[in-house]
Design an enzyme around this catalytic site. Sequence first.
Site, PDB file in Angstrom:
ATOM      1  N   CYS A 178       1.417  80.315  32.342  1.00  0.00           N
ATOM      2  CA  CYS A 178       2.834  80.107  32.661  1.00  0.00           C
ATOM      3  C   CYS A 178       3.503  81.460  32.960  1.00  0.00           C
ATOM      4  CB  CYS A 178       3.544  79.413  31.508  1.00  0.00           C
ATOM      5  SG  CYS A 178       2.603  78.053  30.793  1.00  0.00           S
TER       6      CYS A 178
ATOM      7  N   ASP B  42       3.168  72.766  37.891  1.00  0.00           N
ATOM      8  CA  ASP B  42       4.465  73.425  37.711  1.00  0.00           C
ATOM      9  C   ASP B  42       4.773  74.346  38.895  1.00  0.00           C
ATOM     10  OD1 ASP B  42       4.544  72.105  35.380  1.00  0.00           O
ATOM     11  OD2 ASP B  42       4.309  73.822  34.071  1.00  0.00           O
TER      12      ASP B  42
ATOM     13  N   CYS C 126       6.973  73.621  32.475  1.00  0.00           N
ATOM     14  CA  CYS C 126       6.962  73.508  31.026  1.00  0.00           C
ATOM     15  C   CYS C 126       7.904  74.534  30.388  1.00  0.00           C
ATOM     16  CB  CYS C 126       5.547  73.743  30.525  1.00  0.00           C
ATOM     17  SG  CYS C 126       5.071  75.457  30.655  1.00  0.00           S
TER      18      CYS C 126
ATOM     19  N   CYS D  36      -1.461  72.358  36.542  1.00  0.00           N
ATOM     20  CA  CYS D  36      -0.420  71.682  35.756  1.00  0.00           C
ATOM     21  C   CYS D  36       0.679  71.132  36.665  1.00  0.00           C
ATOM     22  CB  CYS D  36       0.182  72.630  34.723  1.00  0.00           C
ATOM     23  SG  CYS D  36       1.026  74.028  35.456  1.00  0.00           S
TER      24      CYS D  36
HETATM   25 FE1  FES Z   1       1.758  75.173  33.769  1.00  0.00          FE
HETATM   26 FE2  FES Z   1       3.297  76.010  31.872  1.00  0.00          FE
HETATM   27  S1  FES Z   1       1.894  74.385  31.750  1.00  0.00           S
HETATM   28  S2  FES Z   1       3.290  76.630  33.948  1.00  0.00           S
END
Ligand code: FES
Length: 139
Positions: free
Chosen positions: A104, A37, A60, A35
Amino acid sequence: MALYSDKVMDHFKNPRNVGKLDDADGIGEVGNARCGDIMKIYIKVENDIITDVKFNTFGCGSAIASSSMATEMIKGKPLSQALELTNKAVAEALDGLPAHKLHCSVLAEEAIRSAIKDYYDKNGIEYDPALFPEPHDEE
Ligand code: FES
């Protein structure tokens, strides 16, 4: 049922412990390649107790809520206890996360471990390497 619990929304909208510690004793940074992040956690340690903790998360809402809850859960706690914090406990404290958002909370667990490892490394404190497995990429 709403996708996100009230607690997730609360910690997302009013995240606790956001920021940076300029005099951090340990810094952990982890990311999720899928993702994109990134989560960074700063800890201040005195006599094996986490006296302060801050985070910066570029990610996110669930990652922000997980960082906020996880930092609350380790603040004032011994390092040994912080090392036992699992992503499952973080997700439970948030009254659950949707299955596709569990990764996450994994970031929060890994960022805390990484910050503690950094603290041990910087201070020449010996530890069992098995405590710090390589961060993994989970869905
Ligand atoms: Fe990757 Fe939340 S979508 S940390």
